[in-house]
Write a protein that holds these residues in place. Structure first.
Motif, PDB file in Angstrom:
ATOM      1  N   UNK A  46      -6.870 -45.685 -27.647  1.00  0.00           N
ATOM      2  CA  UNK A  46      -6.372 -47.060 -27.808  1.00  0.00           C
ATOM      3  C   UNK A  46      -5.472 -47.458 -26.636  1.00  0.00           C
ATOM      4  N   UNK A  47      -5.502 -48.739 -26.329  1.00  0.00           N
ATOM      5  CA  UNK A  47      -4.704 -49.273 -25.220  1.00  0.00           C
ATOM      6  C   UNK A  47      -3.233 -48.933 -25.395  1.00  0.00           C
ATOM      7  N   UNK A  48      -2.720 -49.072 -26.606  1.00  0.00           N
ATOM      8  CA  UNK A  48      -1.308 -48.793 -26.862  1.00  0.00           C
ATOM      9  C   UNK A  48      -0.960 -47.357 -26.484  1.00  0.00           C
ATOM     10  N   UNK A  49      -1.789 -46.409 -26.861  1.00  0.00           N
ATOM     11  CA  UNK A  49      -1.540 -44.999 -26.552  1.00  0.00           C
ATOM     12  C   UNK A  49      -1.577 -44.749 -25.048  1.00  0.00           C
ATOM     13  N   UNK A  50      -2.505 -45.399 -24.358  1.00  0.00           N
ATOM     14  CA  UNK A  50      -2.594 -45.214 -22.906  1.00  0.00           C
ATOM     15  C   UNK A  50      -1.377 -45.783 -22.186  1.00  0.00           C
ATOM     16  N   UNK A  51      -0.885 -46.932 -22.650  1.00  0.00           N
ATOM     17  CA  UNK A  51       0.309 -47.525 -22.039  1.00  0.00           C
ATOM     18  C   UNK A  51       1.513 -46.632 -22.317  1.00  0.00           C
ATOM     19  N   UNK A  52       1.639 -46.125 -23.538  1.00  0.00           N
ATOM     20  CA  UNK A  52       2.750 -45.227 -23.869  1.00  0.00           C
ATOM     21  C   UNK A  52       2.713 -43.967 -22.997  1.00  0.00           C
ATOM     22  N   UNK A  53       1.531 -43.404 -22.824  1.00  0.00           N
ATOM     23  CA  UNK A  53       1.385 -42.207 -21.982  1.00  0.00           C
ATOM     24  C   UNK A  53       1.748 -42.521 -20.528  1.00  0.00           C
ATOM     25  N   UNK A  54       1.334 -43.682 -20.052  1.00  0.00           N
ATOM     26  CA  UNK A  54       1.659 -44.073 -18.680  1.00  0.00           C
ATOM     27  C   UNK A  54       3.175 -44.201 -18.500  1.00  0.00           C
ATOM     28  N   UNK A  55       3.841 -44.852 -19.471  1.00  0.00           N
ATOM     29  CA  UNK A  55       5.293 -45.003 -19.391  1.00  0.00           C
ATOM     30  C   UNK A  55       5.985 -43.649 -19.326  1.00  0.00           C
ATOM     31  N   UNK A  56       5.534 -42.716 -20.148  1.00  0.00           N
ATOM     32  CA  UNK A  56       6.134 -41.379 -20.171  1.00  0.00           C
ATOM     33  C   UNK A  56       5.911 -40.650 -18.855  1.00  0.00           C
ATOM     34  N   UNK A  57       4.710 -40.748 -18.334  1.00  0.00           N
ATOM     35  CA  UNK A  57       4.337 -40.011 -17.120  1.00  0.00           C
ATOM     36  C   UNK A  57       4.879 -40.657 -15.849  1.00  0.00           C
ATOM     37  N   UNK A  58       4.765 -41.970 -15.729  1.00  0.00           N
ATOM     38  CA  UNK A  58       5.071 -42.656 -14.471  1.00  0.00           C
ATOM     39  C   UNK A  58       6.462 -43.290 -14.400  1.00  0.00           C
ATOM     40  N   UNK A  59       7.124 -43.405 -15.525  1.00  0.00           N
ATOM     41  CA  UNK A  59       8.444 -44.041 -15.535  1.00  0.00           C
ATOM     42  C   UNK A  59       9.489 -43.112 -16.169  1.00  0.00           C
ATOM     43  N   UNK A  60       9.594 -41.868 -15.693  1.00  0.00           N
ATOM     44  CA  UNK A  60      10.575 -40.947 -16.296  1.00  0.00           C
ATOM     45  C   UNK A  60      12.014 -41.406 -16.065  1.00  0.00           C
ATOM     46  N   UNK A  90       3.277 -54.110 -28.740  1.00  0.00           N
ATOM     47  CA  UNK A  90       1.952 -54.679 -28.969  1.00  0.00           C
ATOM     48  C   UNK A  90       1.072 -54.347 -27.779  1.00  0.00           C
ATOM     49  N   UNK A  91      -0.179 -54.047 -28.057  1.00  0.00           N
ATOM     50  CA  UNK A  91      -1.172 -53.823 -27.008  1.00  0.00           C
ATOM     51  C   UNK A  91      -2.515 -54.229 -27.589  1.00  0.00           C
ATOM     52  N   UNK A  92      -2.886 -55.457 -27.347  1.00  0.00           N
ATOM     53  CA  UNK A  92      -4.102 -56.025 -27.923  1.00  0.00           C
ATOM     54  C   UNK A  92      -5.229 -55.988 -26.898  1.00  0.00           C
ATOM     55  N   UNK A  93      -6.221 -55.107 -27.094  1.00  0.00           N
ATOM     56  CA  UNK A  93      -7.308 -55.007 -26.125  1.00  0.00           C
ATOM     57  C   UNK A  93      -8.200 -56.247 -26.086  1.00  0.00           C
ATOM     58  N   UNK A  94      -8.193 -57.043 -27.149  1.00  0.00           N
ATOM     59  CA  UNK A  94      -9.032 -58.250 -27.181  1.00  0.00           C
ATOM     60  C   UNK A  94      -8.432 -59.376 -26.349  1.00  0.00           C
ATOM     61  N   UNK A  95      -7.113 -59.554 -26.433  1.00  0.00           N
ATOM     62  CA  UNK A  95      -6.462 -60.628 -25.673  1.00  0.00           C
ATOM     63  C   UNK A  95      -5.902 -60.132 -24.348  1.00  0.00           C
ATOM     64  N   UNK A 152      -7.983 -54.240 -18.271  1.00  0.00           N
ATOM     65  CA  UNK A 152      -7.931 -54.672 -19.679  1.00  0.00           C
ATOM     66  C   UNK A 152      -6.622 -55.367 -20.053  1.00  0.00           C
ATOM     67  N   UNK A 153      -5.684 -55.488 -19.096  1.00  0.00           N
ATOM     68  CA  UNK A 153      -4.402 -56.147 -19.371  1.00  0.00           C
ATOM     69  C   UNK A 153      -4.320 -57.431 -18.551  1.00  0.00           C
ATOM     70  N   UNK A 154      -4.124 -58.549 -19.261  1.00  0.00           N
ATOM     71  CA  UNK A 154      -4.029 -59.838 -18.572  1.00  0.00           C
ATOM     72  C   UNK A 154      -2.641 -60.454 -18.681  1.00  0.00           C
ATOM     73  N   UNK A 155      -1.841 -59.984 -19.635  1.00  0.00           N
ATOM     74  CA  UNK A 155      -0.503 -60.546 -19.824  1.00  0.00           C
ATOM     75  C   UNK A 155       0.426 -59.429 -20.280  1.00  0.00           C
ATOM     76  N   UNK A 156       1.523 -59.266 -19.575  1.00  0.00           N
ATOM     77  CA  UNK A 156       2.490 -58.212 -19.901  1.00  0.00           C
ATOM     78  C   UNK A 156       3.873 -58.820 -20.041  1.00  0.00           C
ATOM     79  N   UNK A 157       4.547 -58.458 -21.088  1.00  0.00           N
ATOM     80  CA  UNK A 157       5.924 -58.872 -21.317  1.00  0.00           C
ATOM     81  C   UNK A 157       6.748 -57.608 -21.508  1.00  0.00           C
ATOM     82  N   UNK A 158       7.801 -57.476 -20.708  1.00  0.00           N
ATOM     83  CA  UNK A 158       8.725 -56.355 -20.868  1.00  0.00           C
ATOM     84  C   UNK A 158      10.071 -56.950 -21.228  1.00  0.00           C
TER      85      UNK A 158
END
Length: 120
Positions: free
Chosen positions: A8-22, A35-40, A73-79
């Motif tokens: 799932x997109x959410x899991x991949x983003x979480x893994x990326x944050x852990x790996x790339x943003x220590x 939120x991580x909606x693969x459709x929108x 697969x990501x078109x809009x990101x809010x942090x």
């Protein structure tokens, strides 16, 4: 073994944050994919802990946004980084927090511990 795209997109983003943003965790911060909606293609990440009120949170936020927007697969990101006043009850909170009396402009109440004018 599963392909990374099958996760799932959410899991991949979480893994990326852990790996790339220590740096987030190293500075006492936290991150959560809200939120991580693969459709929108919308992803919402919230930073907290040490990120709240951090002077470089804007740089961290910009780096996260810049990288994740390169994902097809990501078109809009809010942090989001909560305002530190929110965790203290907001600017209208009158009672003392950690010895700071917010009704007195944050000066606190010296009370009987005031050493007086002649104290060096």
């Amino acid at each position: 073994m599963t392909d990374a795209d099958d996760e799932p997109l959410k899991a991949r983003v979480e893994q990326w944050l852990t790996r790339e943003m220590p740096i987030i965790k190293m500075h006492g911060g936290t991150s959560a994919v809200r939120e991580a909606d693969p459709e929108t293609g919308e992803v919402i990440i919230e930073l907290g802990g040490g990120c709240t009120g951090c002077e470089v949170a804007d740089i961290t936020t910009s780096n996260i946004e810049a990288e994740l927007l390169t994902w097809p697969e990501i078109s809009d990101i809010t942090v989001r980084v909560p305002d530190p006043r929110e965790s203290l009850g907001g600017p209208d909170q009158a009672e003392s927090i950690m010895g700071i009396d917010r009704t007195e402009g944050g000066r606190g109440d010296w009370g009987s511990s005031n050493p007086g004018k002649d104290h060096f």
